[in-house]
Design a protein around this motif. Structure first.
Motif, PDB file in Angstrom:
ATOM      1  N   PHE A 171       0.818  -1.210   0.000  1.00  0.00           N
ATOM      2  CA  PHE A 171       0.000   0.000   0.000  1.00  0.00           C
ATOM      3  C   PHE A 171       0.856   1.265   0.000  1.00  0.00           C
ATOM      4  O   PHE A 171       0.486   2.261  -0.626  1.00  0.00           O
ATOM      5  N   GLY A 172       2.001   1.236   0.689  1.00  0.00           N
ATOM      6  CA  GLY A 172       2.869   2.409   0.698  1.00  0.00           C
ATOM      7  C   GLY A 172       3.372   2.749  -0.696  1.00  0.00           C
ATOM      8  O   GLY A 172       3.310   3.899  -1.137  1.00  0.00           O
ATOM      9  N   LEU A 173       3.858   1.728  -1.411  1.00  0.00           N
ATOM     10  CA  LEU A 173       4.336   1.954  -2.781  1.00  0.00           C
ATOM     11  C   LEU A 173       3.186   2.339  -3.714  1.00  0.00           C
ATOM     12  O   LEU A 173       3.336   3.191  -4.587  1.00  0.00           O
ATOM     13  N   GLY A 174       2.027   1.697  -3.514  1.00  0.00           N
ATOM     14  CA  GLY A 174       0.880   2.022  -4.355  1.00  0.00           C
ATOM     15  C   GLY A 174       0.401   3.449  -4.149  1.00  0.00           C
ATOM     16  O   GLY A 174       0.104   4.159  -5.116  1.00  0.00           O
ATOM     17  N   ILE A 175       0.340   3.892  -2.900  1.00  0.00           N
ATOM     18  CA  ILE A 175      -0.086   5.265  -2.613  1.00  0.00           C
ATOM     19  C   ILE A 175       0.893   6.261  -3.210  1.00  0.00           C
ATOM     20  O   ILE A 175       0.502   7.280  -3.792  1.00  0.00           O
ATOM     21  N   SER A 176       2.197   5.967  -3.093  1.00  0.00           N
ATOM     22  CA  SER A 176       3.215   6.877  -3.600  1.00  0.00           C
ATOM     23  C   SER A 176       3.161   6.982  -5.129  1.00  0.00           C
ATOM     24  O   SER A 176       3.254   8.076  -5.688  1.00  0.00           O
ATOM     25  N   ASN A 177       2.993   5.836  -5.799  1.00  0.00           N
ATOM     26  CA  ASN A 177       3.036   5.830  -7.265  1.00  0.00           C
ATOM     27  C   ASN A 177       1.758   6.357  -7.907  1.00  0.00           C
ATOM     28  O   ASN A 177       1.794   6.955  -8.988  1.00  0.00           O
ATOM     29  N   HIS A 178       0.616   6.114  -7.268  1.00  0.00           N
ATOM     30  CA  HIS A 178      -0.666   6.492  -7.873  1.00  0.00           C
ATOM     31  C   HIS A 178      -1.297   7.708  -7.211  1.00  0.00           C
ATOM     32  O   HIS A 178      -2.432   8.060  -7.543  1.00  0.00           O
ATOM     33  N   ASP A 179      -0.557   8.309  -6.294  1.00  0.00           N
ATOM     34  CA  ASP A 179      -1.030   9.524  -5.626  1.00  0.00           C
ATOM     35  C   ASP A 179      -2.444   9.330  -5.077  1.00  0.00           C
ATOM     36  O   ASP A 179      -3.351  10.147  -5.314  1.00  0.00           O
ATOM     37  N   ALA A 180      -2.632   8.243  -4.334  1.00  0.00           N
ATOM     38  CA  ALA A 180      -3.939   7.924  -3.750  1.00  0.00           C
ATOM     39  C   ALA A 180      -4.133   8.769  -2.488  1.00  0.00           C
ATOM     40  O   ALA A 180      -3.746   8.368  -1.382  1.00  0.00           O
ATOM     41  N   GLY A 181      -4.726   9.923  -2.661  1.00  0.00           N
ATOM     42  CA  GLY A 181      -4.827  10.890  -1.567  1.00  0.00           C
ATOM     43  C   GLY A 181      -5.639  10.403  -0.394  1.00  0.00           C
ATOM     44  O   GLY A 181      -5.270  10.631   0.773  1.00  0.00           O
ATOM     45  N   GLU A 182      -6.765   9.703  -0.657  1.00  0.00           N
ATOM     46  CA  GLU A 182      -7.614   9.243   0.440  1.00  0.00           C
ATOM     47  C   GLU A 182      -6.916   8.176   1.273  1.00  0.00           C
ATOM     48  O   GLU A 182      -6.986   8.189   2.501  1.00  0.00           O
ATOM     49  N   LEU A 183      -6.242   7.222   0.598  1.00  0.00           N
ATOM     50  CA  LEU A 183      -5.505   6.198   1.333  1.00  0.00           C
ATOM     51  C   LEU A 183      -4.327   6.804   2.097  1.00  0.00           C
ATOM     52  O   LEU A 183      -3.992   6.354   3.200  1.00  0.00           O
ATOM     53  N   ARG A 184      -3.692   7.819   1.517  1.00  0.00           N
ATOM     54  CA  ARG A 184      -2.600   8.505   2.211  1.00  0.00           C
ATOM     55  C   ARG A 184      -3.119   9.151   3.503  1.00  0.00           C
ATOM     56  O   ARG A 184      -2.486   9.067   4.557  1.00  0.00           O
ATOM     57  N   THR A 185      -4.298   9.739   3.417  1.00  0.00           N
ATOM     58  CA  THR A 185      -4.902  10.350   4.611  1.00  0.00           C
ATOM     59  C   THR A 185      -5.215   9.297   5.668  1.00  0.00           C
ATOM     60  O   THR A 185      -4.968   9.498   6.860  1.00  0.00           O
ATOM     61  N   VAL A 186      -5.752   8.150   5.218  1.00  0.00           N
ATOM     62  CA  VAL A 186      -6.066   7.064   6.156  1.00  0.00           C
ATOM     63  C   VAL A 186      -4.804   6.575   6.860  1.00  0.00           C
ATOM     64  O   VAL A 186      -4.782   6.387   8.088  1.00  0.00           O
ATOM     65  N   SER A 187      -3.709   6.357   6.089  1.00  0.00           N
ATOM     66  CA  SER A 187      -2.471   5.867   6.694  1.00  0.00           C
ATOM     67  C   SER A 187      -1.885   6.891   7.656  1.00  0.00           C
ATOM     68  O   SER A 187      -1.393   6.537   8.735  1.00  0.00           O
ATOM     69  N   ASN A 188      -1.945   8.169   7.275  1.00  0.00           N
ATOM     70  CA  ASN A 188      -1.413   9.209   8.165  1.00  0.00           C
ATOM     71  C   ASN A 188      -2.247   9.336   9.437  1.00  0.00           C
ATOM     72  O   ASN A 188      -1.697   9.487  10.538  1.00  0.00           O
ATOM     73  N   GLN A 189      -3.566   9.271   9.293  1.00  0.00           N
ATOM     74  CA  GLN A 189      -4.417   9.367  10.472  1.00  0.00           C
ATOM     75  C   GLN A 189      -4.279   8.134  11.357  1.00  0.00           C
ATOM     76  O   GLN A 189      -4.299   8.241  12.591  1.00  0.00           O
ATOM     77  N   GLY A 190      -4.136   6.959  10.739  1.00  0.00           N
ATOM     78  CA  GLY A 190      -3.881   5.750  11.517  1.00  0.00           C
ATOM     79  C   GLY A 190      -2.585   5.845  12.289  1.00  0.00           C
ATOM     80  O   GLY A 190      -2.510   5.462  13.470  1.00  0.00           O
ATOM     81  N   ARG A 191      -1.534   6.372  11.638  1.00  0.00           N
ATOM     82  CA  ARG A 191      -0.256   6.590  12.314  1.00  0.00           C
ATOM     83  C   ARG A 191      -0.434   7.543  13.494  1.00  0.00           C
ATOM     84  O   ARG A 191       0.103   7.304  14.590  1.00  0.00           O
TER      85      ARG A 191
END
Length: 391
Positions: free
Chosen positions: A122-142
């Protein structure tokens, strides 16, 4: 206080401490996969997308330094500690002499390898596809895991440690354990200093600098990290001192914050050294050879990406690997945590001081064309100094 209570307190008080120790240990095992999942996902997803070759060089060099530090520490500890700890006594058996009031089992949602695999995908996928919603979820989970660590786990650690020592006091092994602690802590701090000497001497020889001068300029970062116990909190000082060592502004602005998250040589030295000591003290786990320990050390270097931002996060993130790959029992993991926290500030200081060496090497390896081709670096506020190595 744990030792004193183990000697003088009524059994019901000791049983309360052991109950707290048991519950906190269950929470640690439950939280570790979530910590790895969200921190590693967020860390990989947050890597600059357009930084190309510079990102690859920095990550590769930081990982090699972390892995090298682990191999160095394990080799030294496995050769030195059997002699150093001879006659120091063994850990008590894995079972607890006084049982907790409540045995509440909290099984983790997933194992360590599952969490790591999901985090990388998921980290590589978010970085490569600029998945903003998943990035927000991972950051908020962190952020939620970090809040849980800061509000619940870290305040509970003194009671957890008191429970560990009350337990081993009741079992009659506390004084042999304390003697071992002092020897191990001193040896690990010396290993930090030796590794820093190796790093700075290598930089001095390859880059034709004076090792003492570049080390002297990084000492403010070292002492700041000793006080803060946080690589992130030390970044401003590390950045300032790295630039004073002649590293160009764009490279320093990119490498230092990134290495604060991925370069954990000091923490790996601490974890590997303590792990050897705990295995020797336990008397129940055969000490693996360096070759046998290599998979653990390689995975440990990757897992350390989950450590930043969480106090004591390095040893928390490593606990799952210690259990799954080295066969650590709950009692062994408890002592691993206690020993690591006792010298955590020195491991952090070794991390950030070594970041200055990584930056020096990356600066020498990076061409002006590579910097010009990276949009993130073009925005760096400091211009390139054409006379970096005039000293």
């Amino acid at each position: 206080m744990g030792i004193l209570m183990g000697i003088f307190a009524p059994e019901v008080i000791v049983q309360c401490l052991i109950t707290i120790k048991y519950i906190v240990s269950q929470l640690i095992k439950f939280t570790i996969p979530l910590l790895i999942l969200f921190y590693v996902t967020s860390g990989i997803a947050g890597l600059p997308k357009n930084s190309g070759k510079l990102l690859g060089k920095t990550v590769g060099l930081a990982y090699l330094s972390t892995l090298g530090a682990g191999l160095f520490a394990y080799a030294v500890a496995s050769g030195l500690f059997p002699v150093l700890l001879h006659g120091a006594g063994h850990l008590p058996e894995a079972h607890t002499a006084i049982k907790p009031f409540l045995q509440l089992r909290i099984p983790p949602m997933m194992n360590i390898m599952t969490a790591l695999t999901i985090a990388f995908i998921f980290g590589l996928g978010i970085s490569n596809h600029d998945a903003g919603e998943l990035r927000t979820v991972s950051n908020q989970g962190r952020d939620i895991i970090e809040m849980f660590l800061n509000k619940v786990m870290i305040p509970a650690l003194p009671f957890y440690i008191a429970g560990v020592f009350a337990d081993i006091t009741v079992k009659g092994t506390v004084f042999a354990t304390l003697k071992t602690f002092s020897l191990v802590l001193l040896a690990i701090i010396v290993m930090h200093w030796i590794w820093l000497t190796i790093q700075f001497c290598s930089a001095g020889i390859i880059l034709r600098h004076s090792p003492m001068k570049i080390l002297h300029r990084m000492m403010p970062a070292y002492f700041t990290a000793v006080g803060t116990m946080s690589s992130a909190a030390t970044v401003p000082v590390t950045l300032q001192q790295t630039k004073r060592n002649g590293v160009s502004g764009p490279v320093a602005n990119f490498v230092v914050p990134l290495c604060a998250n991925i370069h954990m040589s000091g923490s790996v030295i601490s974890i590997a050294g303590v792990a050897v000591a705990v295995m020797l003290m336990s008397g129940t786990t055969a000490l693996p050879t360096l070759l046998q320990a290599l998979p653990f050390l390689a995975m440990l270097g990757i897992t350390m990406v989950a450590a930043p931002g969480a106090p004591g996060g390095a040893v928390m993130a490593s606990a799952g690997l210690l259990g799954s790959m080295l066969g650590f029992t709950e009692e062994m993991i408890a002592l691993q945590i206690v020993l690591h926290l006792a010298q955590d500030s020195f491991g952090t200081a070794c991390n950030v001081t070594g970041d200055g060496v990584i930056a020096l090497f990356i600066d020498r390896m990076t061409t002006h064309e590579e910097i010009a081709g990276d949009d993130d670096l073009q925005e760096a506020p400091v211009s390139i100094n054409d006379s970096l190595y005039s000293e």
